[in-house]
Design a protein around this motif. Sequence first.
Motif, PDB file in Angstrom:
ATOM      1  N   PRO A 249       0.814  -1.212   0.000  1.00  0.00           N
ATOM      2  CA  PRO A 249       0.000   0.000   0.000  1.00  0.00           C
ATOM      3  C   PRO A 249       0.851   1.267   0.000  1.00  0.00           C
ATOM      4  O   PRO A 249       1.866   1.341   0.690  1.00  0.00           O
ATOM      5  CB  PRO A 249      -0.817  -0.123   1.286  1.00  0.00           C
ATOM      6  CG  PRO A 249      -0.881  -1.596   1.543  1.00  0.00           C
ATOM      7  CD  PRO A 249       0.439  -2.136   1.090  1.00  0.00           C
ATOM      8  N   ALA A 250       0.416   2.238  -0.783  1.00  0.00           N
ATOM      9  CA  ALA A 250       1.155   3.493  -0.897  1.00  0.00           C
ATOM     10  C   ALA A 250       0.317   4.701  -0.505  1.00  0.00           C
ATOM     11  O   ALA A 250       0.800   5.831  -0.541  1.00  0.00           O
ATOM     12  CB  ALA A 250       1.652   3.670  -2.337  1.00  0.00           C
ATOM     13  N   VAL A 251      -0.931   4.458  -0.112  1.00  0.00           N
ATOM     14  CA  VAL A 251      -1.871   5.555   0.139  1.00  0.00           C
ATOM     15  C   VAL A 251      -2.572   5.351   1.476  1.00  0.00           C
ATOM     16  O   VAL A 251      -3.027   4.246   1.788  1.00  0.00           O
ATOM     17  CB  VAL A 251      -2.931   5.631  -0.980  1.00  0.00           C
ATOM     18  CG1 VAL A 251      -3.920   6.758  -0.713  1.00  0.00           C
ATOM     19  CG2 VAL A 251      -2.268   5.811  -2.346  1.00  0.00           C
ATOM     20  N   THR A 252      -2.636   6.400   2.260  1.00  0.00           N
ATOM     21  CA  THR A 252      -3.426   6.406   3.489  1.00  0.00           C
ATOM     22  C   THR A 252      -4.405   7.569   3.413  1.00  0.00           C
ATOM     23  O   THR A 252      -4.023   8.692   3.058  1.00  0.00           O
ATOM     24  CB  THR A 252      -2.542   6.583   4.736  1.00  0.00           C
ATOM     25  OG1 THR A 252      -1.610   5.508   4.807  1.00  0.00           O
ATOM     26  CG2 THR A 252      -3.375   6.599   6.004  1.00  0.00           C
ATOM     27  N   VAL A 253      -5.657   7.303   3.720  1.00  0.00           N
ATOM     28  CA  VAL A 253      -6.687   8.337   3.718  1.00  0.00           C
ATOM     29  C   VAL A 253      -7.248   8.460   5.124  1.00  0.00           C
ATOM     30  O   VAL A 253      -7.576   7.454   5.765  1.00  0.00           O
ATOM     31  CB  VAL A 253      -7.824   7.993   2.728  1.00  0.00           C
ATOM     32  CG1 VAL A 253      -8.851   9.124   2.680  1.00  0.00           C
ATOM     33  CG2 VAL A 253      -7.265   7.709   1.338  1.00  0.00           C
ATOM     34  N   ALA A 254      -7.337   9.667   5.613  1.00  0.00           N
ATOM     35  CA  ALA A 254      -7.843   9.888   6.973  1.00  0.00           C
ATOM     36  C   ALA A 254      -8.734  11.114   6.998  1.00  0.00           C
ATOM     37  O   ALA A 254      -8.578  12.039   6.185  1.00  0.00           O
ATOM     38  CB  ALA A 254      -6.681  10.063   7.959  1.00  0.00           C
ATOM     39  N   THR A 346      -8.976   6.600  10.164  1.00  0.00           N
ATOM     40  CA  THR A 346      -8.396   6.112   8.914  1.00  0.00           C
ATOM     41  C   THR A 346      -9.496   5.500   8.055  1.00  0.00           C
ATOM     42  O   THR A 346     -10.210   4.593   8.487  1.00  0.00           O
ATOM     43  CB  THR A 346      -7.309   5.056   9.198  1.00  0.00           C
ATOM     44  OG1 THR A 346      -6.286   5.648   9.988  1.00  0.00           O
ATOM     45  CG2 THR A 346      -6.715   4.523   7.914  1.00  0.00           C
ATOM     46  N   LEU A 347      -9.592   5.998   6.818  1.00  0.00           N
ATOM     47  CA  LEU A 347     -10.561   5.466   5.867  1.00  0.00           C
ATOM     48  C   LEU A 347      -9.918   4.425   4.952  1.00  0.00           C
ATOM     49  O   LEU A 347     -10.577   3.484   4.519  1.00  0.00           O
ATOM     50  CB  LEU A 347     -11.161   6.596   5.025  1.00  0.00           C
ATOM     51  CG  LEU A 347     -11.705   7.803   5.808  1.00  0.00           C
ATOM     52  CD1 LEU A 347     -12.331   8.804   4.854  1.00  0.00           C
ATOM     53  CD2 LEU A 347     -12.714   7.370   6.858  1.00  0.00           C
ATOM     54  N   VAL A 348      -8.652   4.621   4.643  1.00  0.00           N
ATOM     55  CA  VAL A 348      -7.859   3.653   3.885  1.00  0.00           C
ATOM     56  C   VAL A 348      -6.480   3.621   4.519  1.00  0.00           C
ATOM     57  O   VAL A 348      -5.859   4.667   4.721  1.00  0.00           O
ATOM     58  CB  VAL A 348      -7.738   4.030   2.396  1.00  0.00           C
ATOM     59  CG1 VAL A 348      -6.778   3.073   1.678  1.00  0.00           C
ATOM     60  CG2 VAL A 348      -9.100   4.015   1.711  1.00  0.00           C
ATOM     61  N   GLY A 349      -5.994   2.432   4.835  1.00  0.00           N
ATOM     62  CA  GLY A 349      -4.672   2.306   5.431  1.00  0.00           C
ATOM     63  C   GLY A 349      -4.724   1.596   6.758  1.00  0.00           C
ATOM     64  O   GLY A 349      -5.798   1.288   7.291  1.00  0.00           O
ATOM     65  N   ASN A 350      -3.542   1.320   7.313  1.00  0.00           N
ATOM     66  CA  ASN A 350      -3.438   0.668   8.619  1.00  0.00           C
ATOM     67  C   ASN A 350      -4.199  -0.654   8.643  1.00  0.00           C
ATOM     68  O   ASN A 350      -4.862  -1.002   9.618  1.00  0.00           O
ATOM     69  CB  ASN A 350      -3.946   1.609   9.721  1.00  0.00           C
ATOM     70  CG  ASN A 350      -3.465   1.216  11.104  1.00  0.00           C
ATOM     71  OD1 ASN A 350      -2.482   0.496  11.251  1.00  0.00           O
ATOM     72  ND2 ASN A 350      -4.165   1.677  12.125  1.00  0.00           N
ATOM     73  N   GLY A 351      -4.109  -1.399   7.525  1.00  0.00           N
ATOM     74  CA  GLY A 351      -4.780  -2.688   7.430  1.00  0.00           C
ATOM     75  C   GLY A 351      -6.129  -2.648   6.757  1.00  0.00           C
ATOM     76  O   GLY A 351      -6.690  -3.705   6.425  1.00  0.00           O
ATOM     77  N   LEU A 352      -6.672  -1.461   6.528  1.00  0.00           N
ATOM     78  CA  LEU A 352      -7.950  -1.319   5.832  1.00  0.00           C
ATOM     79  C   LEU A 352      -7.626  -0.945   4.388  1.00  0.00           C
ATOM     80  O   LEU A 352      -7.198   0.171   4.100  1.00  0.00           O
ATOM     81  CB  LEU A 352      -8.783  -0.238   6.504  1.00  0.00           C
ATOM     82  CG  LEU A 352     -10.244  -0.081   6.091  1.00  0.00           C
ATOM     83  CD1 LEU A 352     -11.021  -1.358   6.353  1.00  0.00           C
ATOM     84  CD2 LEU A 352     -10.878   1.081   6.850  1.00  0.00           C
ATOM     85  N   THR A 353      -7.785  -1.891   3.464  1.00  0.00           N
ATOM     86  CA  THR A 353      -7.298  -1.708   2.108  1.00  0.00           C
ATOM     87  C   THR A 353      -8.305  -0.991   1.216  1.00  0.00           C
ATOM     88  O   THR A 353      -9.489  -0.868   1.542  1.00  0.00           O
ATOM     89  CB  THR A 353      -6.959  -3.062   1.462  1.00  0.00           C
ATOM     90  OG1 THR A 353      -8.173  -3.801   1.247  1.00  0.00           O
ATOM     91  CG2 THR A 353      -6.012  -3.871   2.349  1.00  0.00           C
TER      92      THR A 353
END
Length: 385
Positions: A249-254, A346-353
């Motif tokens: 994963p290269a993207v995190t959304v929060a 977190t909406l995307v990231g930290n294990g939530l793909t």
Amino acid sequence: MARDVMTVDARISDHLAGATGTITIDLGRIAANWKALADKVAPARCGAVVKANAYGLGADRVIPALYRAGCTAFFIATPAEAEAARLLAPDADIYALDGLVGNAAQIFVRHNIHPVLSTLDDVAAWSLAARNHGDALPAALHIDTGLNRLGLPSRDVRRLAADPALLSGIRVELVMSHLASADVPNDPKNREQLVAFGTLSALFPNVPKSLAASDGLMLGPAYHFEIVRPGYALYGGQASAADTAPVAPAVTVAARILAVTAIAPGETVGYSATWQAERASRIATIAAGYADGIPRSAGCSNGETGGHVIIGGHRAPIVGRISMDLITVDVTDLPIDAAKPGAFATLVGNGLTIEDQGFAAGTIGYEILTRLGPRFTRLYIDERT
């Protein structure tokens, strides 16, 4: 390095402190993903699909990162994207997937862009541009092998091969097609298209060929030909339903929590009162909604399962309907200190793909990624730092 809520929060500088939502884009990871895919398909060449503003992540940052990593072939869609890509990758091969749109021929000649020609009209127009230019112009030929979208049908492919005059002035540098069902490896259509492509592309001997995108390259070397065209996988997406691509994963959304509200049993949450509390509950309201690209279908009513967010390392279900600017989440089972106003979910990231969120919304990760809106503040982690 793991991208969790605290990481995102720590990277918000003073002048971004008022951001209600962030997208953290790890350029180093995107470059590493490209290198991993390039290694997987070697000796085939690995290009990069950076259309739609690099899938919404910022072509002005993603293209230079890939270019520095060694990528020399970029695939975009529109004339405007072509102009921007040429400035960012001065000597790369740039292919315009939408072909000749409007006054694209003038733009493509000026910037040495390779149009992907999908109709005989496009072929004729590009041949005329070459005559006006006074020199041969590069292009790709797109063959339709069963997707029935863009692409030259077999009768037109055979006509071009039989009458070279139709390609007068055109230097064909690539013959390509696109798979319809590559995300399902055992679908017989993959083999059917491979055979059709092999047959038709052979009419243009000694011309490089391309068939596979992110999911297709996972089907094996027979599908790689001379160049592959990953897009979604570069950004950490897993396109194949059966095989895991060598990417991370290269993207995190929060998005920021605006309020946490206590409600009594029987009270409802959100528009149309679709979700009713069965117990005393705490509801966190988060500053993102369908105006930011969060699918309305990710919400849930009683008895249904919707999407989730992660708050303080804990998963929390979305409840009620997603509205234009807001998401409501049941944080009853989370520690009190985990969900509080001002913190980030977190909406995307930290294990939530991306795939998790797409599945929850009844869509695909591609749509989740490319719909993320401009109200999210983009934060970049540069691979050089």
